[in-house]
Design an enzyme around this catalytic site. Structure first.
Site, PDB file in Angstrom:
ATOM      1  N   ASP B 111     -56.236 -22.508 -86.929  1.00  0.00           N
ATOM      2  CA  ASP B 111     -56.022 -21.263 -87.484  1.00  0.00           C
ATOM      3  C   ASP B 111     -57.445 -20.768 -88.140  1.00  0.00           C
ATOM      4  O   ASP B 111     -58.340 -21.318 -87.937  1.00  0.00           O
ATOM      5  CB  ASP B 111     -55.264 -21.773 -88.791  1.00  0.00           C
ATOM      6  CG  ASP B 111     -54.446 -20.693 -89.235  1.00  0.00           C
ATOM      7  OD1 ASP B 111     -53.134 -20.836 -89.226  1.00  0.00           O
ATOM      8  OD2 ASP B 111     -54.759 -19.552 -89.750  1.00  0.00           O
ATOM      9  N   ASN B 112     -57.324 -19.508 -88.191  1.00  0.00           N
ATOM     10  CA  ASN B 112     -58.756 -18.788 -88.566  1.00  0.00           C
ATOM     11  C   ASN B 112     -58.452 -18.315 -90.173  1.00  0.00           C
ATOM     12  O   ASN B 112     -59.208 -17.767 -90.806  1.00  0.00           O
ATOM     13  CB  ASN B 112     -59.003 -17.397 -87.691  1.00  0.00           C
ATOM     14  CG  ASN B 112     -57.804 -16.631 -88.036  1.00  0.00           C
ATOM     15  OD1 ASN B 112     -56.858 -16.717 -88.655  1.00  0.00           O
ATOM     16  ND2 ASN B 112     -57.961 -15.399 -87.082  1.00  0.00           N
ATOM     17  N   THR B 224     -40.690 -11.004 -81.661  1.00  0.00           N
ATOM     18  CA  THR B 224     -39.797 -10.671 -82.540  1.00  0.00           C
ATOM     19  C   THR B 224     -38.760  -9.727 -81.969  1.00  0.00           C
ATOM     20  O   THR B 224     -38.725  -9.063 -80.916  1.00  0.00           O
ATOM     21  CB  THR B 224     -40.369  -9.549 -83.451  1.00  0.00           C
ATOM     22  OG1 THR B 224     -39.509  -8.884 -84.263  1.00  0.00           O
ATOM     23  CG2 THR B 224     -41.399  -8.769 -82.801  1.00  0.00           C
ATOM     24  N   SER B 268     -43.425  -0.472 -84.810  1.00  0.00           N
ATOM     25  CA  SER B 268     -44.344  -0.152 -85.589  1.00  0.00           C
ATOM     26  C   SER B 268     -45.452  -0.682 -84.874  1.00  0.00           C
ATOM     27  O   SER B 268     -45.138  -1.025 -83.553  1.00  0.00           O
ATOM     28  CB  SER B 268     -44.337  -1.037 -86.765  1.00  0.00           C
ATOM     29  OG  SER B 268     -44.590  -2.468 -86.608  1.00  0.00           O
ATOM     30  N   TYR B 270     -47.443  -3.387 -85.253  1.00  0.00           N
ATOM     31  CA  TYR B 270     -47.192  -4.671 -85.278  1.00  0.00           C
ATOM     32  C   TYR B 270     -46.181  -5.020 -84.255  1.00  0.00           C
ATOM     33  O   TYR B 270     -46.555  -5.758 -83.386  1.00  0.00           O
ATOM     34  CB  TYR B 270     -46.737  -5.235 -86.577  1.00  0.00           C
ATOM     35  CG  TYR B 270     -46.086  -6.546 -86.205  1.00  0.00           C
ATOM     36  CD1 TYR B 270     -46.446  -7.729 -85.941  1.00  0.00           C
ATOM     37  CD2 TYR B 270     -44.299  -6.510 -86.616  1.00  0.00           C
ATOM     38  CE1 TYR B 270     -45.638  -8.901 -85.762  1.00  0.00           C
ATOM     39  CE2 TYR B 270     -43.796  -7.663 -86.530  1.00  0.00           C
ATOM     40  CZ  TYR B 270     -44.691  -8.709 -85.909  1.00  0.00           C
ATOM     41  OH  TYR B 270     -43.606  -9.912 -86.024  1.00  0.00           O
ATOM     42  N   HIS B 271     -44.891  -4.288 -84.119  1.00  0.00           N
ATOM     43  CA  HIS B 271     -44.020  -4.771 -83.060  1.00  0.00           C
ATOM     44  C   HIS B 271     -44.646  -4.053 -81.669  1.00  0.00           C
ATOM     45  O   HIS B 271     -44.396  -4.850 -80.790  1.00  0.00           O
ATOM     46  CB  HIS B 271     -42.976  -3.869 -83.128  1.00  0.00           C
ATOM     47  CG  HIS B 271     -42.186  -4.506 -84.521  1.00  0.00           C
ATOM     48  ND1 HIS B 271     -42.371  -3.789 -85.747  1.00  0.00           N
ATOM     49  CD2 HIS B 271     -41.076  -5.289 -84.698  1.00  0.00           C
ATOM     50  CE1 HIS B 271     -41.416  -4.511 -86.698  1.00  0.00           C
ATOM     51  NE2 HIS B 271     -40.817  -5.270 -86.002  1.00  0.00           N
ATOM     52  N   LYS B 274     -46.684  -6.997 -80.346  1.00  0.00           N
ATOM     53  CA  LYS B 274     -45.749  -7.870 -79.722  1.00  0.00           C
ATOM     54  C   LYS B 274     -45.228  -7.712 -78.331  1.00  0.00           C
ATOM     55  O   LYS B 274     -45.323  -8.684 -77.624  1.00  0.00           O
ATOM     56  CB  LYS B 274     -44.623  -8.419 -80.614  1.00  0.00           C
ATOM     57  CG  LYS B 274     -44.750  -8.918 -82.106  1.00  0.00           C
ATOM     58  CD  LYS B 274     -45.102 -10.534 -81.946  1.00  0.00           C
ATOM     59  CE  LYS B 274     -45.548 -11.230 -83.297  1.00  0.00           C
ATOM     60  NZ  LYS B 274     -45.744 -12.744 -83.049  1.00  0.00           N
ATOM     61  N   VAL B 327     -37.229 -10.158 -96.149  1.00  0.00           N
ATOM     62  CA  VAL B 327     -36.319  -9.496 -97.093  1.00  0.00           C
ATOM     63  C   VAL B 327     -35.474 -10.760 -98.004  1.00  0.00           C
ATOM     64  O   VAL B 327     -35.437 -10.485 -99.265  1.00  0.00           O
ATOM     65  CB  VAL B 327     -35.206  -8.475 -96.487  1.00  0.00           C
ATOM     66  CG1 VAL B 327     -34.533  -9.322 -95.288  1.00  0.00           C
ATOM     67  CG2 VAL B 327     -34.412  -7.818 -97.406  1.00  0.00           C
ATOM     68  N   TYR B 344     -33.228   0.109 -98.990  1.00  0.00           N
ATOM     69  CA  TYR B 344     -33.641   1.612 -98.536  1.00  0.00           C
ATOM     70  C   TYR B 344     -32.445   2.079 -97.899  1.00  0.00           C
ATOM     71  O   TYR B 344     -31.948   1.788 -97.043  1.00  0.00           O
ATOM     72  CB  TYR B 344     -34.804   1.371 -97.360  1.00  0.00           C
ATOM     73  CG  TYR B 344     -35.863   0.917 -97.760  1.00  0.00           C
ATOM     74  CD1 TYR B 344     -36.497   1.290 -99.126  1.00  0.00           C
ATOM     75  CD2 TYR B 344     -36.724   0.138 -97.234  1.00  0.00           C
ATOM     76  CE1 TYR B 344     -37.682   0.761 -99.594  1.00  0.00           C
ATOM     77  CE2 TYR B 344     -38.143  -0.169 -97.640  1.00  0.00           C
ATOM     78  CZ  TYR B 344     -38.614  -0.125 -98.907  1.00  0.00           C
ATOM     79  OH  TYR B 344     -39.760  -0.505 -99.335  1.00  0.00           O
ATOM     80  N   VAL B 417     -39.182   5.260 -90.729  1.00  0.00           N
ATOM     81  CA  VAL B 417     -38.458   5.830 -89.596  1.00  0.00           C
ATOM     82  C   VAL B 417     -37.625   4.982 -88.996  1.00  0.00           C
ATOM     83  O   VAL B 417     -37.893   4.333 -88.199  1.00  0.00           O
ATOM     84  CB  VAL B 417     -39.651   6.458 -88.621  1.00  0.00           C
ATOM     85  CG1 VAL B 417     -39.002   7.363 -87.493  1.00  0.00           C
ATOM     86  CG2 VAL B 417     -40.517   7.051 -89.482  1.00  0.00           C
ATOM     87  N   GLU B 418     -36.288   5.064 -89.391  1.00  0.00           N
ATOM     88  CA  GLU B 418     -35.226   4.265 -88.691  1.00  0.00           C
ATOM     89  C   GLU B 418     -33.849   4.953 -88.573  1.00  0.00           C
ATOM     90  O   GLU B 418     -33.425   5.670 -89.645  1.00  0.00           O
ATOM     91  CB  GLU B 418     -35.321   2.839 -89.424  1.00  0.00           C
ATOM     92  CG  GLU B 418     -34.848   2.832 -90.848  1.00  0.00           C
ATOM     93  CD  GLU B 418     -34.967   1.229 -91.346  1.00  0.00           C
ATOM     94  OE1 GLU B 418     -35.337   0.491 -90.712  1.00  0.00           O
ATOM     95  OE2 GLU B 418     -34.456   1.294 -92.324  1.00  0.00           O
TER      96      GLU B 418
END
Lengths: 472, 472
Positions: B111-112, B224, B268, B270-271, B274, B327, B344, B417-418
């Site tokens: 791990d870092n 994911t 996003s 992040y996604h 992935k 969540v 949301y 945005v979804e």
């Protein structure tokens, strides 16, 4: 894009990078098409070039009626359109810059000169001698009366990139600043990481810079046909996104795949980096309503354009080594100095091809018809599909019949992981049908022109100097 | 994988990371299935754990008959199997390490500690106090008799990574060492670049290290469900790759899509990272015949596993802030301290979910049935699909009925945005049908357990200290 005639006369301010939406408009709050419909008669825009018009309906002015858009050989272009070319020192970047300047655009280039360094590291060199950037720029001004701006910037330097984009406020941005070699990327972890970092993080930085400093600019990103791979089923290689008529059938049910990205199947870490870049751009358009065309380009070949041919010092680079060259250019160079043309395996590998001249026409036509806010679209930039064997035969025939040469074609065991026999049904309709592209090249003509260039004594000497870096 | 029974008894040396193919074998020269067929009776292997067996047919020994594979509650595992966990300090990494050690594996972590730093930068903290790594390791040894090895390494440090993999020669590698936050990745160019660099270049470096130092290891990569997006057509979200029965129809013709990656639609950067990592792993398996399972994980929730519950100091981290929490964990923490649960928009957004305990079982089952040489496969690691509104209601009900709390559910305008209303047909069959996974959790039970943990005075205090970092 179907709203635009091939000459982009019917495009409206809706697509124009000079236009700003006024008032509180959350572009992301509804779908693209729904928003456009709502916008007509509801939303107003202001023109940054003509603020005296005040606020107006974006659908009320077309490129044909707007005095800012002027007819050129490749469709209307904004007068003095500010176009930024990232990777302007490269094989495509330099002739594009010269051409755009000839068409009246204000051209701003950046480059980190990594291509020059990487070719040198390989002990290879451009067969046509390439001047330092300052001398190229000076010559372009003297010989072609083209004043081109340039700044040495690495896309990994976010501050420098942001500052330059904020200063120039480009109306169109062409992203050619990527490391383009599959074999280079597979040769070591260092090379693969360098390719991904330069290409993927570089394009990411660019998307943030556009969002913050030029959100109305159209972004044209160079990808590669190699992002798709070549599925053995022979299904069509669509233009990046499934068309509406394409459906998925599964367990007796059916769904449209229209609008979804088609599967990607890259064949090297270089190709992987291009797919990864595709997702960066796709995300930025979806999330921030930026605008982009992603260009899946075939293998490119050829040397001169009218502008680069004006003077030897204006030539663009011409690489032939195994890492940085492309196959047709390499075959002609090999034939010119009596080195056998090498075919891997059966030689039946099919790929899409396009000439340098045609590729530049395509890019300019994409600049001329900018995407709409939030639009991400993909075009396959290809004119022909050839097998490697056909190419070798064509080069050998022209070498023999027209230049008195006797090249040998040799087959070697294929060092690559690839299917040698495969279908390859590339769809390449959008550039022709929606952007007015017409090919102005043919394989035979282009090969002739390359022979003329590489048979010059200085070019021949430069080929022979790097014989070691050619495949054998 | 269909050759393996759910208990992996029938798997053969073909899939075993302890086996080496002997003689000159170019794995890449033919397709995977064809090669396996050819191998039976033609090719021989040697067992690194049992060299005394000499050369033998890889299909002649099964996991059930091999003395090296021992039955455990999650299928057979190699005795003292060397498993390397990248990101061992994280929410999933730590309980996985404890569990594997309990099952008799030799566990090596790296791990870092970037997660600790990033949570701190956000002025947030784990609700359950997390000890420094050395103390965790010491406690694990004292309380659970588990000796776990650890080295602080950043995946961007290729030399350190290569050295450690060369030293350990892991038989299985679990890649959890990625920055996991969508909102973090969207907050600035710096954050997005850091996410891509850590996740994409980190995984690239790992693939080269595996190729060079542990090519027979199975690699389990955490992805994911968000890589897929949620297509509005409602088509099934397959497990990463189209099944053979899925066909494409276009202009009256039909092709199988079987074996092609399904379209990705990340939401996003992040996604995006992935998805980009998926292509790195896919390429390495295709090109070098490495072996990997890519795990598309649903949103994870829950806190204790039997091992982490053995002692407070063995707890795994439990984040609840908007960037680093998930969540369900956040809702329970909010209810525990009378902060409203925030939804949301409509709250009808559907996602796939899985508990920490179940996720760890899945990963161990994947370790127990390694992929074949060259195999890249994808599993959807999800047990249930819930809407956000259902989750809030369930948490509120349990809070009220069982813990005497009165949480308020509040709806706010959706900052994301979804699409709030969308179909979500997740296929999640492979883990159950091919790896023997059986869920041992339920939403209600897990929520109860979380309440018990976060209602402890120290935990409540740590929630209240970071009230500012919760959504409002």
């Amino acid at each position: 894009m179907s709203h635009c005639s091939t000459q982009n006369n019917d495009c409206t301010c809706w697509s124009c990078p000079s236009v700003e939406f006024k008032g509180h408009v959350d572009l992301r709050a509804c779908g693209q098409a729904a928003f456009k419909k709502a916008a007509s008669g509801q939303l107003v825009v202001e023109c940054k070039r003509q603020p005296e018009l005040g606020y107006f309906d974006p659908m009320s002015i077309t490129f044909e009626t707007c005095p800012q858009w002027k007819k050129t050989e490749f469709g209307n272009l904004l007068q003095g359109m500010r176009v930024m070319i990232l990777g302007m020192d490269g094989y495509l970047g330099w002739p594009l810059a010269l051409k755009l300047a000839q068409l009246g655009c204000e051209v701003f280039g950046i480059d980190n000169f990594i291509r020059r360094k990487l070719v040198k590291e390989r002990d290879a060199q451009s067969v046509l001698d390439i001047l330092p950037m300052e001398e190229r720029l000076q010559l372009a001004e003297e010989r072609l009366n083209s004043k081109i701006h340039f700044k040495e910037i690495d896309l990994l330097d976010r501050t420098a990139l942001n500052n330059f984009i904020a200063e120039v406020k480009p109306e169109s941005i062409v992203q050619f600043a990527e490391i383009p070699s599959a074999p280079y990327s597979m040769a070591s972890a260092d090379n693969a990481a360098r390719t991904l970092e330069n290409n993927v993080i570089g394009t990411l930085n660019l998307m943030f810079a556009i969002r913050d400093h030029a959100p109305e600019a159209s972004m044209i990103k160079l990808g590669t046909m190699g992002e798709y791979g070549s599925p053995l089923t022979g299904r069509p290689l669509f233009e990046g996104i499934f068309p509406g008529e394409a459906t998925l059938q599964y367990k007796g049910e059916e769904w449209s795949l229209g609008g979804e990205l088609t599967p990607r199947d890259p064949v090297s870490f270089y190709h992987v980096s291009k797919v990864q870049g595709t997702f960066n751009v796709y995300e930025a358009c979806k999330y921030w309503w930026l605008r982009s065309y992603d260009v899946m380009q075939g293998v490119i070949y050829g040397t001169a354009t009218p502008e680069t041919a004006a003077e030897p010092g204006l030539a663009t680079r011409f690489d032939i080594d195994e890492w940085w060259g492309t196959v047709i250019n390499r075959f002609v160079a090999q034939a010119a100095v009596d080195v056998p043309l090498t075919i891997y395996g059966s030689g039946n590998q099919k790929r899409g091809y396009i000439t340098l001249k045609d590729a530049i026409q395509c890019i300019i036509r994409l600049i001329a018809t900018p995407p709409e806010p939030g639009q991400y679209d993909v075009v396959n930039q290809v004119t022909d599909v050839f097998t490697v064997r056909e190419l070798a035969n064509t080069v050998a025939r022209i070498a023999h019949d027209e230049f008195g040469l006797n090249p040998i074609i040799q087959r070697v065991e294929n060092p690559r992981v690839e299917a040698e026999e495969h279908p390859y049904d590339v769809i390449h309709e959008k550039l022709v049908n929606e952007f007015g592209f017409e090919s102005q090249s043919s394989l035979d003509d282009e090969i002739r022109q390359i022979f003329k260039a590489v048979l010059e004594p200085e070019a021949k000497a430069r080929i022979l100097e790097q014989k070691e870096s050619l495949p054998d």
